[in-house]
Design an enzyme around this catalytic site. Structure first.
Site, PDB file in Angstrom:
ATOM      1  N   ARG A 279       3.731   3.097   4.290  1.00 21.21           N
ATOM      2  CA  ARG A 279       4.216   2.558   3.023  1.00 21.21           C
ATOM      3  C   ARG A 279       4.994   1.287   3.335  1.00 21.21           C
ATOM      4  O   ARG A 279       5.604   1.162   4.402  1.00 21.21           O
ATOM      5  CB  ARG A 279       5.165   3.553   2.334  1.00 21.21           C
ATOM      6  CG  ARG A 279       4.496   4.784   1.838  1.00 21.21           C
ATOM      7  CD  ARG A 279       4.028   4.564   0.399  1.00 21.21           C
ATOM      8  NE  ARG A 279       3.315   5.741  -0.072  1.00 21.21           N
ATOM      9  CZ  ARG A 279       2.144   5.681  -0.684  1.00 21.21           C
ATOM     10  NH1 ARG A 279       1.561   4.522  -0.902  1.00 21.21           N
ATOM     11  NH2 ARG A 279       1.550   6.782  -1.088  1.00 21.21           N
ATOM     12  N   ARG A 280       5.011   0.388   2.403  1.00 22.56           N
ATOM     13  CA  ARG A 280       5.778  -0.861   2.604  1.00 22.56           C
ATOM     14  C   ARG A 280       7.251  -0.561   2.881  1.00 22.56           C
ATOM     15  O   ARG A 280       7.898  -1.291   3.618  1.00 22.56           O
ATOM     16  CB  ARG A 280       5.649  -1.786   1.392  1.00 22.56           C
ATOM     17  CG  ARG A 280       4.238  -2.279   1.172  1.00 22.56           C
ATOM     18  CD  ARG A 280       3.778  -3.236   2.244  1.00 22.56           C
ATOM     19  NE  ARG A 280       2.361  -3.553   2.057  1.00 22.56           N
ATOM     20  CZ  ARG A 280       1.473  -3.554   3.024  1.00 22.56           C
ATOM     21  NH1 ARG A 280       1.819  -3.218   4.241  1.00 22.56           N
ATOM     22  NH2 ARG A 280       0.233  -3.872   2.787  1.00 22.56           N
TER      23      ARG A 280
ATOM     24  N   GLU B 291      -6.609   5.938   2.993  1.00 26.32           N
ATOM     25  CA  GLU B 291      -6.667   5.825   4.453  1.00 26.32           C
ATOM     26  C   GLU B 291      -6.623   7.198   5.117  1.00 26.32           C
ATOM     27  O   GLU B 291      -7.420   7.492   6.015  1.00 26.32           O
ATOM     28  CB  GLU B 291      -5.525   4.947   4.954  1.00 26.32           C
ATOM     29  CG  GLU B 291      -5.657   3.494   4.531  1.00 26.32           C
ATOM     30  CD  GLU B 291      -4.390   2.670   4.706  1.00 26.32           C
ATOM     31  OE1 GLU B 291      -4.444   1.470   4.407  1.00 26.32           O
ATOM     32  OE2 GLU B 291      -3.344   3.225   5.124  1.00 26.32           O
TER      33      GLU B 291
END
Length: 168
Positions: free
Chosen positions: A35-36, A104
């Site tokens: 995650r960012r 993903e």
């Protein structure tokens, strides 16, 4: 430019053909999904693994022009190891079918990759798990909860978890 002067495929009629096109460009041992909000930790993991001699796909620096989804899936399909970095609430958005961490992870699971969840401080497995990702919590996870034990966690990752071998 003249037609036929380059070795690029003239058509991409299937996912397999497209995947092969991207993976011919660069082969990676390890794919890192994150995650960012966990960019700094994911970047640190990528940096450590690269300095230890592994070929690591970390999308911020490895993406080329073109369709990024094809690039990501091509790398996942051809890597040995798949790391998913899990900060608190990392799987909350995975109920959305178009969430990239979900896409993903599901691709890696579908291709039976060596998946290593890297659990950061404060992460807990959701109950219930997102649909299609129920098995993720059954993979042997690496805990990387504090900076003082990060080096030890990276050693364990390389010695016990990864199928890839260092190129050093």
């Amino acid at each position: 430019l003249h037609a036929g002067s380059h070795s690029f495929p003239t058509r991409r009629s299937s996912d397999l053909e497209t995947t092969n096109y991207w993976t011919r460009m660069k082969q990676y041992d390890i794919f890192i999904s994150y995650r960012r909000s966990s960019y700094d930790t994911a970047n640190l993991i990528a940096t450590r693994l690269k300095s230890a001699g592994y070929s690591v796909f970390f999308d911020m620096e490895a993406l080329r022009s073109g369709k990024f989804n094809e690039q990501l899936f091509g790398v996942i399909d051809n890597c040995k190891d798949f790391l998913v970095v899990l900060p608190p609430n990392a799987l909350d958005r995975c109920g959305n079918e178009d969430d990239w961490v979900r896409l993903e992870v599901c691709r890696a699971m579908g291709n039976k990759k060596n998946i290593v969840p890297v659990m950061l401080n404060g992460f807990v497995w959701p109950n219930p798990m997102p649909t299609g990702m129920e098995e993720l919590c059954n993979y042997q996870a690496l805990t990387a909860t504090s900076t003082e034990y990060f080096d030890m966690a990276m050693e364990r990752l390389q010695q016990r978890y990864l199928k890839s071998k260092s190129h050093l």
